[in-house]
Scaffold this motif. Structure first.
Motif: not given
Length: 184
Positions: A93-98
């Motif tokens: 998920p994009a919210e877990k990417l830095s």
């Protein structure tokens, strides 16, 4: 008959000229031998066994200045791991990417793509892996940007709830991992 001292005085300029000639000749010989030695050293990567057309592709790959026995070959092979890791992050998920990590990978990929085409020997394999690293980074940065833009539409309370849920999921996953390690 002239005196021996006048004969010697008259012969000195000729002797000096001849001595200068031999000095120049020995310097030229030294230059030629030094140049030949450097040319021989510069050919150390070139095969002298047979012309390139009659060698097998494996021998040409081995003797190439960017062949198997050099860092120019192994660096791109190892860098493909970064590209594969970025591709595997497509499923996260994009919210877990830095964002900072993906911006750094994007910049690294694009800058080094250009640099690989400038350096000698030109390393197309390294340029291609850097190009794909830049592409993967661009995709990930755009995913993160789209996610952040969609989050802006939420109210502050909804954003906090979403962040809390993400933190609870991460903590639950870590707890399960720790329990599994402790049992083993």
């Amino acid at each position: 008959m002239p005196a021996p001292s006048t004969i010697l005085r008259a012969a000195r300029p000729a002797f000096r000229a001849q001595s200068h000639f031999f000095t120049q000749q020995s310097q030229a010989q030294a230059f030629r031998s030094t140049r030949a030695r450097f040319q021989q050293q510069s050919r150390r990567w070139q095969s002298t066994a047979a012309p390139a057309g009659s060698q097998s592709w494996a021998r040409r790959l081995w003797d190439s200045p960017i062949g198997i026995k050099t860092v120019h070959f192994w660096a791109p092979i190892m860098k493909w791991c970064l590209v594969l890791a970025g591709i595997s992050d497509f499923y996260r998920p994009a919210e877990k990417l830095s964002l900072t990590q993906n911006v750094a990978l994007t910049c690294t990929g694009l800058i080094w793509t250009r640099w690989c085409l400038i350096i000698k020997p030109r390393n197309i394999m390294l340029a291609s892996v850097n190009f794909f690293l830049g592409l993967v980074g661009i995709v990930q940065v755009s995913r993160i940007a789209m996610y952040n833009a969609s989050q802006k539409k939420l109210t502050a309370g909804e954003q906090i709830e979403a962040a809390k849920d993400g933190a609870v999921e991460s903590a639950t996953g870590l707890k399960e991992d720790v329990v599994a390690v402790a049992k083993s």
